[in-house]
Design a protein around this motif. Structure first.
Motif, PDB file in Angstrom:
ATOM      1  N   LEU A   6       6.929 -68.422 -30.923  1.00 29.42           N
ATOM      2  CA  LEU A   6       8.388 -68.448 -30.996  1.00 29.42           C
ATOM      3  C   LEU A   6       8.880 -69.754 -31.615  1.00 29.42           C
ATOM      4  O   LEU A   6       9.812 -69.754 -32.425  1.00 29.42           O
ATOM      5  CB  LEU A   6       8.971 -68.265 -29.592  1.00 29.42           C
ATOM      6  CG  LEU A   6      10.488 -68.247 -29.455  1.00 29.42           C
ATOM      7  CD1 LEU A   6      11.075 -67.054 -30.214  1.00 29.42           C
ATOM      8  CD2 LEU A   6      10.870 -68.178 -27.978  1.00 29.42           C
ATOM      9  N   LEU A   7       8.250 -70.871 -31.259  1.00 31.15           N
ATOM     10  CA  LEU A   7       8.730 -72.186 -31.703  1.00 31.15           C
ATOM     11  C   LEU A   7       8.127 -72.657 -33.028  1.00 31.15           C
ATOM     12  O   LEU A   7       8.484 -73.732 -33.512  1.00 31.15           O
ATOM     13  CB  LEU A   7       8.473 -73.220 -30.615  1.00 31.15           C
ATOM     14  CG  LEU A   7       9.333 -73.026 -29.373  1.00 31.15           C
ATOM     15  CD1 LEU A   7       8.853 -73.903 -28.234  1.00 31.15           C
ATOM     16  CD2 LEU A   7      10.797 -73.304 -29.684  1.00 31.15           C
ATOM     17  N   LEU A  38       6.712 -78.751 -18.208  1.00 30.63           N
ATOM     18  CA  LEU A  38       5.450 -78.576 -18.924  1.00 30.63           C
ATOM     19  C   LEU A  38       4.687 -79.886 -19.099  1.00 30.63           C
ATOM     20  O   LEU A  38       3.522 -79.976 -18.735  1.00 30.63           O
ATOM     21  CB  LEU A  38       5.713 -77.914 -20.287  1.00 30.63           C
ATOM     22  CG  LEU A  38       6.447 -76.564 -20.243  1.00 30.63           C
ATOM     23  CD1 LEU A  38       6.568 -75.983 -21.646  1.00 30.63           C
ATOM     24  CD2 LEU A  38       5.784 -75.587 -19.299  1.00 30.63           C
ATOM     25  N   LEU A  39       5.320 -80.914 -19.653  1.00 33.42           N
ATOM     26  CA  LEU A  39       4.596 -82.165 -19.896  1.00 33.42           C
ATOM     27  C   LEU A  39       4.225 -82.900 -18.612  1.00 33.42           C
ATOM     28  O   LEU A  39       3.235 -83.618 -18.567  1.00 33.42           O
ATOM     29  CB  LEU A  39       5.412 -83.089 -20.811  1.00 33.42           C
ATOM     30  CG  LEU A  39       5.598 -82.597 -22.244  1.00 33.42           C
ATOM     31  CD1 LEU A  39       6.554 -83.508 -23.001  1.00 33.42           C
ATOM     32  CD2 LEU A  39       4.267 -82.497 -22.972  1.00 33.42           C
ATOM     33  N   LEU A  84       4.394 -79.814 -28.589  1.00 30.30           N
ATOM     34  CA  LEU A  84       5.408 -80.834 -28.867  1.00 30.30           C
ATOM     35  C   LEU A  84       5.097 -81.545 -30.185  1.00 30.30           C
ATOM     36  O   LEU A  84       5.984 -81.760 -31.005  1.00 30.30           O
ATOM     37  CB  LEU A  84       5.490 -81.840 -27.714  1.00 30.30           C
ATOM     38  CG  LEU A  84       6.479 -82.986 -27.907  1.00 30.30           C
ATOM     39  CD1 LEU A  84       7.910 -82.459 -27.996  1.00 30.30           C
ATOM     40  CD2 LEU A  84       6.342 -83.990 -26.760  1.00 30.30           C
ATOM     41  N   GLY A  85       3.830 -81.878 -30.387  1.00 25.60           N
ATOM     42  CA  GLY A  85       3.425 -82.500 -31.642  1.00 25.60           C
ATOM     43  C   GLY A  85       3.720 -81.603 -32.834  1.00 25.60           C
ATOM     44  O   GLY A  85       4.240 -82.058 -33.856  1.00 25.60           O
ATOM     45  N   CYS A  86       3.396 -80.321 -32.713  1.00 23.02           N
ATOM     46  CA  CYS A  86       3.674 -79.357 -33.798  1.00 23.02           C
ATOM     47  C   CYS A  86       5.166 -79.287 -34.098  1.00 23.02           C
ATOM     48  O   CYS A  86       5.570 -79.270 -35.261  1.00 23.02           O
ATOM     49  CB  CYS A  86       3.173 -77.965 -33.433  1.00 23.02           C
ATOM     50  SG  CYS A  86       1.401 -77.792 -33.406  1.00 23.02           S
ATOM     51  N   ALA A 116      -1.334 -86.611 -27.096  1.00 26.25           N
ATOM     52  CA  ALA A 116      -0.199 -87.485 -26.783  1.00 26.25           C
ATOM     53  C   ALA A 116      -0.084 -88.600 -27.824  1.00 26.25           C
ATOM     54  O   ALA A 116       1.032 -88.996 -28.195  1.00 26.25           O
ATOM     55  CB  ALA A 116      -0.351 -88.075 -25.386  1.00 26.25           C
ATOM     56  N   PHE A 117      -1.203 -89.099 -28.307  1.00 27.85           N
ATOM     57  CA  PHE A 117      -1.180 -90.143 -29.330  1.00 27.85           C
ATOM     58  C   PHE A 117      -0.436 -89.665 -30.580  1.00 27.85           C
ATOM     59  O   PHE A 117       0.319 -90.427 -31.192  1.00 27.85           O
ATOM     60  CB  PHE A 117      -2.599 -90.583 -29.699  1.00 27.85           C
ATOM     61  CG  PHE A 117      -2.628 -91.507 -30.886  1.00 27.85           C
ATOM     62  CD1 PHE A 117      -2.305 -92.847 -30.739  1.00 27.85           C
ATOM     63  CD2 PHE A 117      -2.936 -91.035 -32.147  1.00 27.85           C
ATOM     64  CE1 PHE A 117      -2.293 -93.703 -31.834  1.00 27.85           C
ATOM     65  CE2 PHE A 117      -2.934 -91.872 -33.248  1.00 27.85           C
ATOM     66  CZ  PHE A 117      -2.610 -93.211 -33.088  1.00 27.85           C
ATOM     67  N   HIS A 118      -0.648 -88.412 -30.961  1.00 25.41           N
ATOM     68  CA  HIS A 118      -0.017 -87.884 -32.175  1.00 25.41           C
ATOM     69  C   HIS A 118       1.506 -87.825 -32.039  1.00 25.41           C
ATOM     70  O   HIS A 118       2.216 -87.858 -33.056  1.00 25.41           O
ATOM     71  CB  HIS A 118      -0.581 -86.514 -32.534  1.00 25.41           C
ATOM     72  CG  HIS A 118      -1.979 -86.590 -33.047  1.00 25.41           C
ATOM     73  ND1 HIS A 118      -2.321 -87.265 -34.190  1.00 25.41           N
ATOM     74  CD2 HIS A 118      -3.141 -86.101 -32.553  1.00 25.41           C
ATOM     75  CE1 HIS A 118      -3.619 -87.180 -34.394  1.00 25.41           C
ATOM     76  NE2 HIS A 118      -4.134 -86.481 -33.403  1.00 25.41           N
TER      77      HIS A 118
END
Length: 195
Positions: A50-51, A77-78, A93-95, A134-136
């Motif tokens: 969806l996102l 979520l996080l 989140l990164g995407c 998380a780094f990304h």
């Protein structure tokens, strides 16, 4: 055939818009946290699709519902106790943030000290995979040329801990990751508090 595709695409965009409404997304956030692995996994896959599919529709919806959406994303979520939920959420989140169509959303996200604190905590997660994902996202906070003073202050205050943490990151299979890590370290080293 072209006319049929146009009808299909428009119907698909309308469905996407409907599913991106807060009332519909609330249900999806709930299913992602379902105790049954199969239900949670299917919901997470649907959430990702969806996102990431109809970029302009998603970008418009995220801009319109920014506060609500990212509060839910962060809190449910996080910050989840469930490893799989956290891992999928930080990867998604990164995407979302790295997609060019969401550049305004990304700029807003990386200007928030609360979001930075969540990502810094994910950098310390026990899972190397979550740390790397998380780094990304964290690198976007550091790379932001227009960092708000509160972001700069948090980064400078925690610089030594962050540098120690980043130096312990070893991910030799990915040269891009190593290059990004070096750039982030260099930016952190020279970062100064603003007047």
């Amino acid at each position: 055939m072209i006319m049929f595709y146009g009808i299909y695409y428009n119907s698909s965009c309308l469905l996407c818009s409907y599913l991106l409404e807060p009332n519909q997304l609330k249900k999806l956030f709930g299913y992602i946290q379902h105790p049954s692995f199969d239900i949670a996994a299917d919901a997470a896959d649907a959430f990702k699709d969806l996102l990431t599919r109809h970029k302009s529709t998603v970008s418009e919806s995220l801009s319109k519902n920014y506060c609500w959406f990212f509060t839910e994303m962060n809190e449910k979520l996080l910050k989840s106790e469930n490893y799989i939920t956290r891992r999928q959420a930080v990867k998604l989140l990164g995407c979302i943030l790295l997609d060019r169509s969401n550049s305004c959303v990304m700029t807003r996200y990386v200007s928030s000290k609360d979001n930075l604190i969540i990502l810094m905590n994910l950098l310390r997660d026990q899972s190397k995979n979550i740390q790397i994902d998380a780094f990304h996202v964290f690198k976007l906070f550091v790379a932001n040329e227009n960092k708000p003073p509160e972001i700069v202050s948090i980064l400078v205050t925690n610089r030594s801990k962050l540098l120690r943490l980043l130096s312990a990151f070893v991910y030799t299979d990915d040269e891009v990751f190593e290059t990004d890590k070096i750039q982030v370290v260099n930016k952190l080293v020279v970062l100064e508090l603003q007047d």
